[in-house]
Scaffold this active site. Structure first.
Site, PDB file in Angstrom:
ATOM      1  N   HIS A 120       0.853  -1.194   0.000  1.00  0.00           N
ATOM      2  CA  HIS A 120       0.000   0.000   0.000  1.00  0.00           C
ATOM      3  C   HIS A 120       0.883   1.236   0.000  1.00  0.00           C
ATOM      4  O   HIS A 120       1.705   1.409   0.893  1.00  0.00           O
ATOM      5  CB  HIS A 120      -0.915   0.007   1.238  1.00  0.00           C
ATOM      6  CG  HIS A 120      -2.108  -0.887   1.101  1.00  0.00           C
ATOM      7  ND1 HIS A 120      -3.253  -0.700   1.811  1.00  0.00           N
ATOM      8  CD2 HIS A 120      -2.332  -1.965   0.308  1.00  0.00           C
ATOM      9  CE1 HIS A 120      -4.158  -1.626   1.486  1.00  0.00           C
ATOM     10  NE2 HIS A 120      -3.615  -2.414   0.567  1.00  0.00           N
ATOM     11  N   TYR A 135      -9.221   5.826   6.900  1.00  0.00           N
ATOM     12  CA  TYR A 135      -9.377   6.283   8.289  1.00  0.00           C
ATOM     13  C   TYR A 135     -10.400   7.421   8.256  1.00  0.00           C
ATOM     14  O   TYR A 135     -10.239   8.364   7.479  1.00  0.00           O
ATOM     15  CB  TYR A 135      -8.063   6.832   8.831  1.00  0.00           C
ATOM     16  CG  TYR A 135      -7.006   5.804   9.137  1.00  0.00           C
ATOM     17  CD1 TYR A 135      -6.217   5.272   8.121  1.00  0.00           C
ATOM     18  CD2 TYR A 135      -6.778   5.367  10.434  1.00  0.00           C
ATOM     19  CE1 TYR A 135      -5.236   4.320   8.399  1.00  0.00           C
ATOM     20  CE2 TYR A 135      -5.804   4.424  10.722  1.00  0.00           C
ATOM     21  CZ  TYR A 135      -5.035   3.913   9.705  1.00  0.00           C
ATOM     22  OH  TYR A 135      -4.065   2.978   9.988  1.00  0.00           O
ATOM     23  N   PRO A 184      -4.207   1.158  18.589  1.00  0.00           N
ATOM     24  CA  PRO A 184      -3.886   0.605  17.265  1.00  0.00           C
ATOM     25  C   PRO A 184      -4.075   1.578  16.091  1.00  0.00           C
ATOM     26  O   PRO A 184      -3.741   1.239  14.968  1.00  0.00           O
ATOM     27  CB  PRO A 184      -4.831  -0.588  17.128  1.00  0.00           C
ATOM     28  CG  PRO A 184      -5.874  -0.398  18.139  1.00  0.00           C
ATOM     29  CD  PRO A 184      -5.302   0.434  19.221  1.00  0.00           C
ATOM     30  N   TYR A 215       4.072   6.779   9.698  1.00  0.00           N
ATOM     31  CA  TYR A 215       3.185   5.641   9.429  1.00  0.00           C
ATOM     32  C   TYR A 215       3.977   4.493   8.778  1.00  0.00           C
ATOM     33  O   TYR A 215       3.834   3.327   9.171  1.00  0.00           O
ATOM     34  CB  TYR A 215       2.034   6.067   8.507  1.00  0.00           C
ATOM     35  CG  TYR A 215       0.902   5.060   8.444  1.00  0.00           C
ATOM     36  CD1 TYR A 215       0.992   3.932   7.633  1.00  0.00           C
ATOM     37  CD2 TYR A 215      -0.250   5.219   9.212  1.00  0.00           C
ATOM     38  CE1 TYR A 215      -0.032   2.992   7.585  1.00  0.00           C
ATOM     39  CE2 TYR A 215      -1.286   4.282   9.158  1.00  0.00           C
ATOM     40  CZ  TYR A 215      -1.166   3.176   8.347  1.00  0.00           C
ATOM     41  OH  TYR A 215      -2.177   2.234   8.294  1.00  0.00           O
TER      42      TYR A 215
HETATM   43  P1  FAS Z   1       1.246 -11.127  22.043  1.00  0.00           P
HETATM   44  O1  FAS Z   1       0.264 -10.753  23.121  1.00  0.00           O
HETATM   45  O2  FAS Z   1       0.793 -11.184  20.635  1.00  0.00           O
HETATM   46  O3  FAS Z   1       1.851 -12.581  22.358  1.00  0.00           O
HETATM   47  C1  FAS Z   1       2.193 -12.944  23.690  1.00  0.00           C
HETATM   48  C2  FAS Z   1       2.173 -14.464  23.770  1.00  0.00           C
HETATM   49  O4  FAS Z   1       2.585 -14.836  25.089  1.00  0.00           O
HETATM   50  C3  FAS Z   1       0.774 -15.027  23.560  1.00  0.00           C
HETATM   51  O5  FAS Z   1       0.822 -16.093  22.652  1.00  0.00           O
HETATM   52  C4  FAS Z   1       0.350 -15.496  24.956  1.00  0.00           C
HETATM   53  O6  FAS Z   1      -0.469 -16.645  24.923  1.00  0.00           O
HETATM   54  C5  FAS Z   1       1.705 -15.822  25.584  1.00  0.00           C
HETATM   55  N1  FAS Z   1       1.676 -15.737  27.047  1.00  0.00           N
HETATM   56  C6  FAS Z   1       1.062 -14.795  27.802  1.00  0.00           C
HETATM   57  N2  FAS Z   1       1.270 -15.047  29.114  1.00  0.00           N
HETATM   58  C7  FAS Z   1       2.055 -16.167  29.178  1.00  0.00           C
HETATM   59  C8  FAS Z   1       2.610 -16.921  30.243  1.00  0.00           C
HETATM   60  N3  FAS Z   1       2.407 -16.575  31.514  1.00  0.00           N
HETATM   61  N4  FAS Z   1       3.345 -18.023  29.938  1.00  0.00           N
HETATM   62  C9  FAS Z   1       3.571 -18.363  28.646  1.00  0.00           C
HETATM   63  N5  FAS Z   1       3.069 -17.694  27.592  1.00  0.00           N
HETATM   64  C10 FAS Z   1       2.319 -16.608  27.861  1.00  0.00           C
HETATM   65  N6  FAS Z   1      -1.491  -3.965  16.685  1.00  0.00           N
HETATM   66  C11 FAS Z   1      -1.522  -3.336  15.503  1.00  0.00           C
HETATM   67  O7  FAS Z   1      -0.466  -2.883  15.026  1.00  0.00           O
HETATM   68  N7  FAS Z   1      -2.714  -3.194  14.809  1.00  0.00           N
HETATM   69  C12 FAS Z   1      -3.896  -3.711  15.300  1.00  0.00           C
HETATM   70  O8  FAS Z   1      -4.949  -3.583  14.684  1.00  0.00           O
HETATM   71  C13 FAS Z   1      -3.906  -4.395  16.528  1.00  0.00           C
HETATM   72  N8  FAS Z   1      -5.064  -4.945  17.023  1.00  0.00           N
HETATM   73  C14 FAS Z   1      -5.026  -5.585  18.246  1.00  0.00           C
HETATM   74  C15 FAS Z   1      -6.189  -6.184  18.801  1.00  0.00           C
HETATM   75  C16 FAS Z   1      -6.152  -6.815  20.054  1.00  0.00           C
HETATM   76  C17 FAS Z   1      -7.413  -7.432  20.625  1.00  0.00           C
HETATM   77  C18 FAS Z   1      -4.951  -6.852  20.790  1.00  0.00           C
HETATM   78  C19 FAS Z   1      -4.903  -7.478  22.174  1.00  0.00           C
HETATM   79  C20 FAS Z   1      -3.789  -6.293  20.247  1.00  0.00           C
HETATM   80  C21 FAS Z   1      -3.816  -5.663  18.971  1.00  0.00           C
HETATM   81  N9  FAS Z   1      -2.668  -5.114  18.382  1.00  0.00           N
HETATM   82  C22 FAS Z   1      -2.668  -4.481  17.195  1.00  0.00           C
HETATM   83  C23 FAS Z   1      -1.415  -5.204  19.027  1.00  0.00           C
HETATM   84  C24 FAS Z   1      -0.872  -6.577  18.781  1.00  0.00           C
HETATM   85  O9  FAS Z   1      -0.793  -6.820  17.408  1.00  0.00           O
HETATM   86  C25 FAS Z   1       0.450  -6.653  19.479  1.00  0.00           C
HETATM   87  O10 FAS Z   1       1.228  -5.510  19.242  1.00  0.00           O
HETATM   88  C26 FAS Z   1       1.225  -7.889  19.100  1.00  0.00           C
HETATM   89  O11 FAS Z   1       0.406  -9.007  19.303  1.00  0.00           O
HETATM   90  C27 FAS Z   1       2.495  -7.916  19.958  1.00  0.00           C
HETATM   91  O12 FAS Z   1       3.031  -9.166  19.888  1.00  0.00           O
HETATM   92  P2  FAS Z   1       3.695  -9.844  21.182  1.00  0.00           P
HETATM   93  O13 FAS Z   1       4.521  -8.837  21.880  1.00  0.00           O
HETATM   94  O14 FAS Z   1       4.279 -11.103  20.697  1.00  0.00           O
HETATM   95  O15 FAS Z   1       2.477 -10.135  22.201  1.00  0.00           O
HETATM   96  C1  PHB Z   2      -5.881  -3.762  10.789  1.00  0.00           C
HETATM   97  O1  PHB Z   2      -5.954  -4.062   9.589  1.00  0.00           O
HETATM   98  O2  PHB Z   2      -6.164  -4.575  11.708  1.00  0.00           O
HETATM   99  C2  PHB Z   2      -5.421  -2.387  11.175  1.00  0.00           C
HETATM  100  C3  PHB Z   2      -4.898  -1.555  10.200  1.00  0.00           C
HETATM  101  C4  PHB Z   2      -4.487  -0.282  10.563  1.00  0.00           C
HETATM  102  C5  PHB Z   2      -4.589   0.136  11.879  1.00  0.00           C
HETATM  103  C6  PHB Z   2      -5.117  -0.718  12.857  1.00  0.00           C
HETATM  104  C7  PHB Z   2      -5.537  -1.980  12.504  1.00  0.00           C
HETATM  105  O3  PHB Z   2      -4.195   1.391  12.213  1.00  0.00           O
END
Ligand code: FAS
Ligand code: PHB
Length: 391
Positions: free
Chosen positions: A74, A202, A294, A386
């Site tokens: 993109h 957006y 996010p 961005y």
């Molecule tokens: P993660 O949380 O992805 O991974 C952590 C891992 O550790 C998980 O698999 C968990 O099961 C494991 N874990 C936790 N506790 C543990 C323990 N005690 N023992 C062993 N394992 C354990 N970011 C964006 O850029 N755009 C988005 O749109 C976006 N949407 C999101 C929506 C939601 C609902 C959430 C919660 C986050 C969102 N994020 C988004 C942010 C997300 O993408 C994070 O930045 C990304 O998952 C970060 O990755 P990790 O640091 O690996 O953490």
């Molecule tokens: C998504 O595709 O999940 C997404 C993209 C852009 C954002 C947040 C989420 O800023």
């Protein structure tokens, strides 16, 4: 039985698997310990936009082949104010682009890479606890298949997300924490239909923020600003689709394709930084150390840049015995984390309605958005943040 490895990684999300595989390819062995099973981790629908640096980190992990084949490039985004859309041209302004590719796919690719490399990933490892962090032989203890297990390592990487066990293992008096909770959340949906435009939209609207994103040209991922305690049962698919259409300036629904919802979720919005990204031989990376709203698509990408700095520091230690890069890790990572926090806060406040009693704030943020959309200089600043600031 106590297993022994160089780096014990807690968490098999993007940060943990990316770190483990980047290290593996530089000759540093690791064991990954994950609370959930692999299917659960790979099914979690989260991020969708990758910075160039994140794509490069996937290449360094040897897991970029499908991403390079299927990821969508993109060159810009569209921003709508009360339905009037204007494009911000990343390619034209800063000569760079982003890649649209779901976090679920990234985690699958990393999981397949990990399995192919034969390195250990222990899924369904429960009750992980950390010990002897301020010694040269830190340990993980956990229960797996009903048996107590232990790993002794040179280093522990805390990649276990916001609700993990690693950050709480740091003595509270050592923790430097900064937080802001926003008065709104994102209602997110996924559906197998084309998105309304080729790039992300957006939208700031008096009814609230909306984002039209995608996972492919046939799978849409959309979000609506909602209350943090929104009752999702009050949001039928029809109500969601019509609200998205209104907010992006398509009230008749001519552009917005609809389909049955695959997913409907509510994500709270917070900014959070734990500046204590190191405690003894424990190093935090990704959501374990920081959370961004996010809106700026930075969460997953910050996990990748933390992995860049931490993997460099660990490899330098094994190659030269020097601790200098390990000592410098928190400051190096935080310099980029805080810039991404600022950008995420700025995009969030500029595009969301601040809520009741905040009429002045809303006027200021609308004026800021108006200014940005009329100023190439301001759009250049938005674009370079961005697409991702340099590592
Ligand atoms: P993660 O949380 O992805 O991974 C952590 C891992 O550790 C998980 O698999 C968990 O099961 C494991 N874990 C936790 N506790 C543990 C323990 N005690 N023992 C062993 N394992 C354990 N970011 C964006 O850029 N755009 C988005 O749109 C976006 N949407 C999101 C929506 C939601 C609902 C959430 C919660 C986050 C969102 N994020 C988004 C942010 C997300 O993408 C994070 O930045 C990304 O998952 C970060 O990755 P990790 O640091 O690996 O953490
Ligand atoms: C998504 O595709 O999940 C997404 C993209 C852009 C954002 C947040 C989420 O800023």
């Amino acid at each position: 039985m106590t297993r022994r490895t160089q780096v014990a990684v807690v968490g098999a999300g993007p940060a943990g698997l990316l770190l483990a595989e980047v290290l593996q390819r530089q000759g540093v062995e690791s064991i990954v310990v994950e609370r959930r099973d692999r299917a659960y981790v790979e099914a979690r629908i989260r991020a969708g936009v990758l910075e160039t640096g994140t794509v490069e980190m996937m290449r360094r992990a040897g897991a970029a082949e499908r991403l390079e084949r299927e990821g969508l490039t993109h060159d810009g985004i569209e921003i709508a104010i009360d339905g009037h859309r204007r494009r911000v041209d990343f390619r034209g302004l800063v000569g760079a682009s982003v890649t649209v590719y779901g976090q679920t796919e990234m985690t699958k690719d990393l999981g397949n890479r990990r399995a192919a490399s034969g390195a250990e990933t222990l899924y369904e490892a429960l009750d992980v606890s950390l010990h002897d962090l301020e010694t040269k032989r830190p340990r993980l203890q956990f229960v797996r298949d009903g048996r107590e297990d232990e790993i002794e390592a040179d280093f522990i990487a805390g990649c276990d997300g916001f609700h993990g066990a690693c950050r709480p293992s740091i003595p509270a008096e050592r923790l430097g924490v900064y937080e802001r909770v926003y008065p709104f959340a994102w209602l997110g949906i996924m559906a197998d239909c084309p998105p309304p435009a080729d790039e992300l939209i957006y939208a700031r609207h008096q009814r609230g923020f909306a984002l039209c994103s995608m996972r492919s040209r046939s799978r849409a991922r959309h979000y609506l600003q909602a209350a943090p305690d929104e009752d999702l049962d009050q949001w039928s698919a029809d109500r969601i689709w019509s609200e998205i259409a209104i907010r992006i300036g398509d009230p008749q629904g001519r552009l917005l394709k609809t389909a049955p919802l695959i997913e409907k979720s509510l994500t709270p919005m917070r900014s959070f930084v734990c500046e204590t990204m190191r405690h003894g031989r424990l190093f935090l990376a990704g959501d374990a150390a920081h959370i961004v709203p996010p809106t700026g698509a930075k969460g997953l990408n910050l996990a990748a840049s933390d992995v860049h700095y931490l993997s460099q520091a660990i490899v330098a230690f094994y190659r030269s015995g020097s601790q200098a890069e390990l000592d410098a890790y928190p400051a190096r990572a935080l310099a980029r984390v805080w810039k991404a926090q600022r950008f995420s806060w700025w995009m969030t406040t500029m595009l969301h309605n601040a809520g009741p009693g905040e009429a002045f704030q809303d006027k200021i943020h609308r004026a800021e958005l108006d200014y940005v959309l009329g100023s190439p200089a301001a759009q250049t600043s938005l674009a370079e943040n961005y697409v991702g600031l340099p590592y």
